[in-house]
Scaffold this active site. Structure first.
Site, PDB file in Angstrom:
ATOM      1  CG  HIS A   1      -1.796  -1.211   1.312  1.00 21.55           C
ATOM      2  ND1 HIS A   1      -1.327  -2.441   1.723  1.00 21.55           N
ATOM      3  CD2 HIS A   1      -3.120  -1.360   1.039  1.00 21.55           C
ATOM      4  CE1 HIS A   1      -2.332  -3.304   1.699  1.00 21.55           C
ATOM      5  NE2 HIS A   1      -3.416  -2.687   1.286  1.00 21.55           N
TER       6      HIS A   1
ATOM      7  N   PRO B   1      -6.248  -4.608  11.157  1.00 26.14           N
ATOM      8  CG  PRO B   1      -6.821  -6.477  12.428  1.00 26.14           C
ATOM      9  CD  PRO B   1      -5.655  -5.606  12.067  1.00 26.14           C
TER      10      PRO B   1
ATOM     11  CB  ILE C   1      -8.815   7.614  -1.410  1.00 24.61           C
ATOM     12  CG1 ILE C   1      -8.871   8.826  -2.335  1.00 24.61           C
ATOM     13  CG2 ILE C   1      -8.577   6.339  -2.214  1.00 24.61           C
ATOM     14  CD1 ILE C   1      -9.887   8.718  -3.456  1.00 24.61           C
TER      15      ILE C   1
ATOM     16  CG  HIS D   1      -5.958   1.762  -0.512  1.00 25.03           C
ATOM     17  ND1 HIS D   1      -6.124   2.469   0.656  1.00 25.03           N
ATOM     18  CD2 HIS D   1      -6.136   0.448  -0.176  1.00 25.03           C
ATOM     19  CE1 HIS D   1      -6.385   1.627   1.651  1.00 25.03           C
ATOM     20  NE2 HIS D   1      -6.410   0.401   1.169  1.00 25.03           N
TER      21      HIS D   1
ATOM     22  CD  GLU E   1     -20.540  -5.870  24.398  1.00 24.27           C
ATOM     23  OE1 GLU E   1     -21.583  -6.055  25.056  1.00 24.27           O
ATOM     24  OE2 GLU E   1     -20.485  -5.125  23.378  1.00 24.27           O
TER      25      GLU E   1
ATOM     26  CG  HIS F   1     -28.965 -12.581  25.989  1.00 20.11           C
ATOM     27  ND1 HIS F   1     -29.682 -12.084  24.930  1.00 20.11           N
ATOM     28  CD2 HIS F   1     -28.546 -11.495  26.696  1.00 20.11           C
ATOM     29  CE1 HIS F   1     -29.707 -10.765  24.995  1.00 20.11           C
ATOM     30  NE2 HIS F   1     -29.024 -10.378  26.052  1.00 20.11           N
TER      31      HIS F   1
END
Length: 668
Positions: free
Chosen positions: A31, A120, A192, A266, A413, A475
């Site tokens: 990248h 991530p 972008i 990118h 969470e 749950h």
């Protein structure tokens, strides 16, 4: 002889641009666009503001820099190389190759100077919030007037993609509430993403969003104007009680004559022709990976870094002379060592001698209550379920009330998991956080990165099965144990009684090379009698809780959690029919796997194939332990809404149901 002129800021930034473009081109993937677009911002941050020592990347009081948009890893690698870290040009040439120190995304523990594993999107931003919080809490504990042992900043670089991820909102909201004045985010607003110009799917008022979260915002900064960037950072440094977001407008792939601003920069190499044209356009005649001596000399931060660390070490000596006990605690916590007076084995023995039937979530709270007074670095919290997870203790001081030991994360969470990772990476604290097991799905990617980075984070997951009852299948976790056990380097403990819960906490605290998940019940569990040898074996992950009354076992039942007590009761109901049944409690499969073969074979003899596993969850993960001739009693469908006891009976996992299954099995 006239000394050579100092290279201009733009020329220094070009060194980043060409190292990035050339490395991606040589690798054939990567990248280049983001490093080229953020080069001017990074040059100002690293040369004018950053406190660090390239010769000692682990110096405690360094500033932390987190590249949240980790796909642009060559920005960080170029900066580390140029400023003098142990990252030679050969490693840049080896970008994205097997066993290199320049992997495709930054990886903690692989590259010197990389503070956290990113890629991530959004998680690095949340890690940075955790680091800044840890700095703030550490300063409150260890600093004294004139002796600021903890005094560093956290910087994070992030892009549009990071801010699209929902975790950015979770983390930003908490950072604002906590008033993290030493946290500065530099936002590369190039508009972008992989799919192109983001206006069609990202039209947020980002400045307004962060202001609403109590951040100081500097917007409309030209990210290619070093003076504008510098002024914005100076303004941010003046905010003692609020984190700052600096919104820098940039052009992705800046400097590429025909590709600047294009989405294709990118995630793809520019191509040899474009890089050649870029060299000509930017007056950069140097071959790939070669940086002129005067540019290298100007970038080199080793002398300045060594001086900064030396000054801090002098301060540390003064601090130790004035406050020896505090300094000793600092040294111990920095080394990741447990206190000498903390006897974890005694904790487990006392639980065996004095314990009583209770829910394992309650036993966990009892363990925390006994650990916290001896372990000042224990930093607890919950995602808005403190009263259900039972993660607090007498004397816990909430940080929103001025304390330093307990965090109310709210219903966040994922943010909680990533922030705990940042706290653990910073050092001096042992974070744990709670939620319902079913909501481990929300935290999943944060848990995964805890394991990937070998961080000793403790996850307290309560309401572990259909036993939570009336809240129903939304749950009731059935697949979650399998998910946790499938995560490499994560130890998942599902305890059968209070003693196993104490043992699980002891194992989690002794572990320094990875995270632990404690899986705990809402409903009450029994308390089992054990001799000392059996007690010691709990920490081995699996052990014989009940031996066959006939002597040598003919069949083996393996169970975890609440099903251990039900299985033991069922064996008792069958009387002599079950005399040949051994019951193995296996609270932690991963730890049991790590035992020597002799111990594993003693618990599960290889020639004894008549085995049955019992667990109120998906059955798939038990096949390897029972074999082709074995059976598994589990739940391979979603649950129902009913009282917990009724559900165990409905699914055949109460004592009566297990007894019926055992009777059929033994008679088969």
């Amino acid at each position: 002889m006239t000394p050579p002129a100092t290279p201009s800021r733009r020329t220094l930034a070009h060194a980043i641009r060409f190292l990035a473009a050339d490395a991606v081109q040589q690798a054939g993937s990567g990248h280049p666009g983001m490093p080229m677009g953020m080069a001017d911002i990074a040059e100002v941050l690293w040369r004018d503001f950053l406190k660090h020592n390239p010769a000692n990347p682990d110096w405690f009081d360094r500033d932390r820099v987190v590249l949240s948009n980790g796909h642009g890893s060559m920005l960080l690698y170029a900066l580390l190389h140029l400023t003098g870290y142990d990252l030679p040009a050969d490693e840049l040439r080896n970008f994205r190759q097997l066993h290199s120190r320049t992997p495709g995304h930054p990886e903690y523990g692989v590259t010197p100077g990389v503070e956290t594993t990113t890629g991530p999107l959004g998680q690095g931003f949340a890690n940075a919030v955790g680091m800044a919080l840890a700095e703030k809490l550490s300063a409150e504990v260890f600093n004294r007037p004139g002796l600021e042992l903890v005094n560093h900043r956290t910087w994070t670089l992030l892009g549009d993609g990071c801010l699209m991820e929902g975790i950015s909102q979770e983390a930003a909201s908490l950072a604002g509430v906590w008033g993290l004045g030493k946290l500065t985010a530099l936002y590369d607003s190039n508009r972008i993403s992989i799919d192109g110009e983001v206006d069609g799917w990202f039209a947020d008022d980002t400045a307004g969003r962060f202001r609403a979260c109590r951040w100081h915002v500097v917007e409309d900064v030209d990210g290619h104007d070093p003076d504008a960037v510098r002024s914005a950072i100076v303004e941010a440094l003046g905010q003692a009680d609020r984190p700052s977001l600096i919104i820098c407008g940039t052009r992705i792939g800046w400097g590429a004559p025909s590709m600047e601003g294009a989405a294709k920069t990118h995630g793809s190499p520019l191509g040899e022709k474009e890089i050649a044209a870029m060299r000509q356009a930017l007056d950069w005649p140097h071959p790939p990976f070669e940086i002129p001596e005067e540019i290298c000399r100007t970038w080199d931060a080793r002398t300045q870094g060594a001086a900064a660390e030396a000054e801090w070490r002098t301060l540390r000596v003064r601090h130790a002379e004035a406050h020896p006990e505090l300094a000793a605690a600092f040294d111990r916590r920095l080394a990741g060592e447990l206190p000498g007076d903390l006897d974890l084995d005694a904790l487990v023995r006392r639980a065996q001698a004095e314990g009583a039937p209770c829910a394992s979530r309650k036993a966990s709270q009892q363990a925390i209550g006994q650990l916290a007074p001896h372990l000042d670095e224990l930093l607890g919290g919950s995602a808005d379920l403190t009263g259900s997870n039972l993660t607090d203790w007498d004397g816990a001081s909430a940080i929103h009330e001025g304390g330093v030991r307990y965090i109310h994360y709210g219903v966040r969470e994922f943010g909680m998991a990533a922030i705990m990772n940042g706290i653990a990476l910073h050092g001096l604290w042992r974070p744990f956080g709670g939620t319902f097991l079913v909501f481990a799905d929300y935290a999943r990617n944060g848990i995964r990165l805890s394991a990937l980075m070998n961080l000793p984070v403790v996850y307290v997951f309560t309401h572990d099965s259909i036993g939570l009852g009336e809240d129903g299948p939304t749950h009731q976790p059935v697949e979650h144990l399998a998910m946790l056990r499938a995560t490499p380097n994560l130890h998942c403990w599902r305890s059968a009684d209070d003693v196993e819960t104490f043992a699980a906490w002891a194992a989690a605290l002794e572990r320094g090379d990875g995270p632990t998940a404690l899986v705990l019940s809402r409903q009450g569990l029994g308390h089992f009698e054990r001799d000392q040898a059996t007690l010691r074996n709990i920490r081995r992950g699996g052990y014989i809780l009940h031996e066959a009354r006939s002597g040598r076992p003919e069949r083996i039942v393996i169970a975890t959690g609440s099903e251990v007590g039900s299985a033991l009761e069922a064996i008792g109901q069958l009387g002599a029919l079950a005399d040949g049944v051994r019951l193995v409690s296996m609270p932690c499969v991963e730890v049991f796997e790590q035992q020597d073969a002799a111990y594993r074979d003693a618990v599960l003899p290889p020639d004894l194939h008549r085995r049955m596993a019992i667990e109120a969850g998906c059955s798939d993960c038990w096949g390897r332990w029972v074999g082709l001739e074995g059976r598994v009693l589990g739940i391979d469908r979603f649950g129902d809404s009913a009282p917990g006891a009724a559900l165990f009976a409905h699914f055949g996992l109460d004592a009566a149901g297990i007894a019926g299954q055992l009777r059929d099995w033994i008679g088969a």
